[in-house]
Design a protein around this motif. Structure first.
Motif, mmCIF file in Angstrom:
data_model
loop_
_atom_site.group_PDB
_atom_site.id
_atom_site.type_symbol
_atom_site.label_atom_id
_atom_site.label_comp_id
_atom_site.label_asym_id
_atom_site.label_seq_id
_atom_site.Cartn_x
_atom_site.Cartn_y
_atom_site.Cartn_z
ATOM 1 N N HIS A 181 0.831 -1.200 0.000
ATOM 2 C CA HIS A 181 0.000 0.000 0.000
ATOM 3 C C HIS A 181 0.865 1.249 0.000
ATOM 4 O O HIS A 181 2.005 1.224 0.468
ATOM 5 C CB HIS A 181 -0.881 0.022 1.247
ATOM 6 C CG HIS A 181 -1.949 -1.004 1.224
ATOM 7 N ND1 HIS A 181 -1.773 -2.263 1.730
ATOM 8 C CD2 HIS A 181 -3.212 -0.973 0.733
ATOM 9 C CE1 HIS A 181 -2.880 -2.960 1.557
ATOM 10 N NE2 HIS A 181 -3.767 -2.210 0.952
ATOM 11 N N SER A 234 0.125 3.667 1.865
ATOM 12 C CA SER A 234 0.222 3.885 3.300
ATOM 13 C C SER A 234 0.910 2.684 3.950
ATOM 14 O O SER A 234 0.348 1.593 4.006
ATOM 15 C CB SER A 234 -1.177 4.067 3.896
ATOM 16 O OG SER A 234 -1.122 3.835 5.281
ATOM 17 N N ASP A 274 -0.330 -1.225 5.628
ATOM 18 C CA ASP A 274 0.351 -2.522 5.479
ATOM 19 C C ASP A 274 0.645 -3.134 6.839
ATOM 20 O O ASP A 274 0.377 -4.305 7.073
ATOM 21 C CB ASP A 274 1.683 -2.332 4.730
ATOM 22 C CG ASP A 274 1.500 -2.434 3.226
ATOM 23 O OD1 ASP A 274 0.541 -3.082 2.786
ATOM 24 O OD2 ASP A 274 2.324 -1.870 2.500
ATOM 25 N N LEU A 281 -2.424 -4.459 8.618
ATOM 26 C CA LEU A 281 -2.908 -5.735 8.081
ATOM 27 C C LEU A 281 -1.947 -6.874 8.438
ATOM 28 O O LEU A 281 -2.381 -7.992 8.750
ATOM 29 C CB LEU A 281 -3.089 -5.655 6.564
ATOM 30 C CG LEU A 281 -4.279 -4.823 6.074
ATOM 31 C CD1 LEU A 281 -4.227 -4.626 4.577
ATOM 32 C CD2 LEU A 281 -5.607 -5.471 6.455
ATOM 33 N N GLU A 282 -0.663 -6.573 8.425
ATOM 34 C CA GLU A 282 0.306 -7.606 8.803
ATOM 35 C C GLU A 282 0.108 -7.999 10.261
ATOM 36 O O GLU A 282 0.167 -9.167 10.619
ATOM 37 C CB GLU A 282 1.734 -7.111 8.570
ATOM 38 C CG GLU A 282 2.124 -7.184 7.100
ATOM 39 C CD GLU A 282 3.544 -6.693 6.837
ATOM 40 O OE1 GLU A 282 4.449 -7.071 7.596
ATOM 41 O OE2 GLU A 282 3.722 -5.943 5.873
ATOM 42 N N TYR A 303 -5.094 -13.497 -3.655
ATOM 43 C CA TYR A 303 -4.781 -12.539 -2.605
ATOM 44 C C TYR A 303 -3.334 -12.727 -2.214
ATOM 45 O O TYR A 303 -2.991 -13.619 -1.464
ATOM 46 C CB TYR A 303 -5.661 -12.781 -1.373
ATOM 47 C CG TYR A 303 -5.410 -11.720 -0.344
ATOM 48 C CD1 TYR A 303 -6.127 -10.538 -0.384
ATOM 49 C CD2 TYR A 303 -4.418 -11.855 0.605
ATOM 50 C CE1 TYR A 303 -5.883 -9.533 0.510
ATOM 51 C CE2 TYR A 303 -4.160 -10.851 1.501
ATOM 52 C CZ TYR A 303 -4.896 -9.685 1.448
ATOM 53 O OH TYR A 303 -4.642 -8.687 2.326
ATOM 54 N N LEU A 308 0.066 -8.731 0.363
ATOM 55 C CA LEU A 308 0.573 -8.067 1.544
ATOM 56 C C LEU A 308 2.048 -8.227 1.831
ATOM 57 O O LEU A 308 2.728 -7.277 2.136
ATOM 58 C CB LEU A 308 -0.209 -8.579 2.755
ATOM 59 C CG LEU A 308 -1.629 -8.078 2.837
ATOM 60 C CD1 LEU A 308 -2.295 -8.672 4.037
ATOM 61 C CD2 LEU A 308 -1.612 -6.578 2.939
ATOM 62 N N PHE A 309 2.523 -9.413 1.733
ATOM 63 C CA PHE A 309 3.771 -9.635 2.434
ATOM 64 C C PHE A 309 4.868 -10.203 1.546
ATOM 65 O O PHE A 309 5.694 -10.972 1.982
ATOM 66 C CB PHE A 309 3.531 -10.581 3.618
ATOM 67 C CG PHE A 309 2.282 -10.253 4.352
ATOM 68 C CD1 PHE A 309 1.178 -11.073 4.266
ATOM 69 C CD2 PHE A 309 2.192 -9.085 5.086
ATOM 70 C CE1 PHE A 309 0.006 -10.749 4.912
ATOM 71 C CE2 PHE A 309 1.025 -8.760 5.741
ATOM 72 C CZ PHE A 309 -0.070 -9.588 5.647
ATOM 73 N N THR A 352 -7.435 -0.552 -3.661
ATOM 74 C CA THR A 352 -6.924 -0.894 -2.325
ATOM 75 C C THR A 352 -5.812 0.069 -1.900
ATOM 76 O O THR A 352 -5.225 -0.110 -0.842
ATOM 77 C CB THR A 352 -6.385 -2.343 -2.284
ATOM 78 O OG1 THR A 352 -5.387 -2.490 -3.302
ATOM 79 C CG2 THR A 352 -7.483 -3.356 -2.486
ATOM 80 N N GLY A 353 -5.531 1.054 -2.745
ATOM 81 C CA GLY A 353 -4.546 2.064 -2.353
ATOM 82 C C GLY A 353 -3.116 1.582 -2.475
ATOM 83 O O GLY A 353 -2.269 1.906 -1.661
ATOM 84 N N ARG A 354 -2.845 0.757 -3.490
ATOM 85 C CA ARG A 354 -1.478 0.276 -3.652
ATOM 86 C C ARG A 354 -0.680 1.115 -4.646
ATOM 87 O O ARG A 354 0.488 0.979 -4.750
ATOM 88 C CB ARG A 354 -1.478 -1.201 -4.026
ATOM 89 C CG ARG A 354 -1.855 -2.058 -2.828
ATOM 90 C CD ARG A 354 -1.721 -3.520 -3.130
ATOM 91 N NE ARG A 354 -1.802 -4.291 -1.917
ATOM 92 C CZ ARG A 354 -2.908 -4.706 -1.345
ATOM 93 N NH1 ARG A 354 -4.066 -4.389 -1.886
ATOM 94 N NH2 ARG A 354 -2.881 -5.400 -0.242
ATOM 95 N N PHE A 355 -1.354 1.925 -5.408
ATOM 96 C CA PHE A 355 -0.687 3.018 -6.115
ATOM 97 C C PHE A 355 -1.745 4.048 -6.454
ATOM 98 O O PHE A 355 -2.925 3.778 -6.363
ATOM 99 C CB PHE A 355 0.047 2.542 -7.377
ATOM 100 C CG PHE A 355 -0.872 2.083 -8.470
ATOM 101 C CD1 PHE A 355 -1.100 0.747 -8.672
ATOM 102 C CD2 PHE A 355 -1.505 2.997 -9.296
ATOM 103 C CE1 PHE A 355 -1.949 0.320 -9.669
ATOM 104 C CE2 PHE A 355 -2.360 2.568 -10.298
ATOM 105 C CZ PHE A 355 -2.581 1.229 -10.481
#
Lengths: 233, 290
Positions: free
Chosen positions: A4, A6, A10, A13-14, B7, B10-11, B286-289
């Motif tokens: 994100h 922001s 991140d 959520l992590e 999905y 995230l990580f 989702t605000g990733r860019f």
């Protein structure tokens, strides 16, 4: 996909993910201990299982609070929204698994007080092992966001349900052979029932993971239908 | 990264923030995913290309806007959504360096046809801008101006009726009925924007274009305009460009996602905000860019 813009989002959520995995770890251990306590007639271990319940409840409340904050402050969409929604549902299932482990522990205490039942321990051991594996796999599926692995868990639940039916028939024969054992065998039945319920909750979690990963709501559908859905994507 | 996972956002340690732009620019195709076409189209756009001088702002966009739907257009700044919107009533004609290719039809008539007069076109396809821009006249005159210019009325009573009706439809009547002859510029920002909507409605348009109509308004005025859009969509077809994704999610039936001049995805709004089909749509909402 990217992170994100922001970074705090991140990390929120992590944090949510690790908290679920930590809670899952505590509940998994509760389940392992409760099954072991009944098999080995270990009252101390059963009491330990009961003592963990407050911790599980606290974790559930904390996770819900964190989800609420993310919904209120970030208005997540798409996969982020599905993540938060799934987590709120998963924690509920985890908490209920903990409740079931507690019931198993209570049966372990009752059996240690009244003396062991004549039979049914093999089923406890067998179903207990199946369900422990399901819980472990479903947490792993969540950690990896792996829908296929979640589907395996849903499949395994069907096997647990079958084993449960077989175990019931077996225990009824013990009861018929020796009616004095009915009280103690009932405790075994309640424990088996709780193990079977844990399997159901693991399946629910697997369904939430499939929703989270793929965006399909697969509740109230057969394993076969879920397979078809996943193969299409 | 897990290959079967939809999905996986995230990580992944392989993805550093610096890669954002690469990702956003990679392999853009002109093919739109989702359902850009409809049999009940009020307006149809086919193979639209727009250039500002030599710079191409819109790449081969095709899209139908259904009768009585609210269509939201979202996307990062400079993605072409406003340019696209302005093509729908030929507002881009006013720019000397702008060239439009392709076809835009309103009820199956090409609005870029040489014989098409833009004045009646803009009465049929009205537009509301980001900043409320009432004329420096009275509230009454602001609304009455259009019908008078377009010769829609012959009697004063008829005009009064249109003014009241338009102000009512724009949910402004109760607030201004006692001061219809005060200047429109004396109203609050939200009221001015509703006045501009009333002005647009007064000429009985068929389509209303809105270019970020709430970005200069406070949340209460925004909520009023959003309520209004839901009501207006019963009689009009609405296309809205918005930077607020929550607004798009709240007001629209379908959402179109633009990215670098391409139309990436068009889907039901419910789908776009819960499970978008294209990874760029997902990354944006989702605000990733951005």
């Amino acid at each position: 996909m990217e992170r994100h813009i922001s970074q705090r989002f991140d990390s929120d959520l992590e944090a949510l993910k690790s908290q679920v995995l930590e809670m899952g770890g505590v509940v998994e251990q509760q389940i392992i201990d409760s099954v072991k306590a009944i098999e080995s007639v270990n009252r101390t271990l059963a009491e330990h299982v009961l003592s963990v319940e407050d911790d599980v409840d606290r974790r559930e409340v904390l996770l819900d609070e964190n989800c609420t904050m993310i919904l209120a402050c970030r208005q997540p969409a798409a996969s982020d929204l599905r993540m938060v929604l799934s987590v709120t549902k998963m924690t509920r299932d985890l908490e209920r698994m903990g409740d079931e482990a507690q019931k198993i522990a209570q049966m372990a205490i009752a059996l240690s007080d009244d003396g062991a039942a004549p039979g049914g321990y093999e089923s406890i051991r067998h179903m207990g092992a199946l369900v422990q594996k399901m819980v472990n796999s479903v947490l792993d599926a969540f950690a990896r966001f792996d829908a296929d692995k979640a589907l395996d868990v849903a499949r395994a639940d069907t096997q647990v349900d079958r084993e449960y039916q077989t175990a019931m028939r077996e225990i009824v024969t013990y009861m018929m052979e020796d009616p004095r054992s009915i009280g103690r065998e009932m405790n075994i039945i309640w424990a088996l029932r709780s193990i079977e319920r844990i399997g159901d909750h693991a399946r629910n979690i697997a369904e939430h993971i499939i929703y989270l990963v793929k965006g399909y709501d697969v509740r109230h559908t057969s394993v076969h239908e879920i397979e078809k859905r996943l193969n299409k994507s | 990264m897990n290959s079967n996972s939809g999905y996986n956002g995230l990580f992944d340690p392989m993805l550093a923030p610096g890669r954002t732009l690469d990702f956003a620019q990679q392999g853009l195709s002109n093919k739109t995913v989702g359902n850009p076409f409809s049999e009940k189209a009020k307006m149809s756009v086919r193979n639209l290309n727009v250039y500002y001088d030599n710079k191409q702002a819109i790449h081969d966009v095709s899209l139908d806007i259904k009768r009585n739907e609210v269509m939201a257009m979202i996307g990062p700044s400079g993605c072409g959504k406003s340019t696209f919107l302005r093509c729908l009533n030929r507002m881009n004609d006013t720019l000397d360096n702008c060239r439009v290719e392709g076809e835009v039809t309103l009820d199956e008539h090409n609005i870029y046809d040489r014989k098409q007069d833009v004045v009646p076109l803009r009465a049929r396809v009205g537009i509301v801008f980001q900043k409320p821009n009432p004329f420096p006249k009275s509230i009454y005159e602001n609304v009455a101006y259009g019908p008078k210019v377009h010769g829609l009325v012959s009697r004063r009573a008829q005009l009064d009726e249109i003014v009241e009706d338009s102000l009512r439809k724009a949910s402004l009547w109760d607030e201004v009925k006692d001061r219809l002859f005060s200047p429109g510029t004396g109203l609050s920002g939200g009221q001015q924007q509703r006045l501009c909507i009333a002005r647009t409605i007064a000429v009985s348009p068929e389509v209303i274009l809105m270019d970020e109509p709430c970005s200069a308004l406070d949340p209460i005025a925004t909520a009023r305009i959003e309520e209004l859009m839901a009501e207006l969509s019963q009689n009009f077809t609405i296309a809205i460009v918005t930077h607020s994704m929550q607004q798009a999610a709240r007001v629209s039936n379908r959402t179109a996602y633009f990215h670098m001049g391409r139309l990436i995805e068009v889907n039901d709004t419910r789908r776009v905000f819960t499970n978008p089909e294209h990874e760029l749509t997902e990354a944006y909402i989702t605000g990733r860019f951005g």
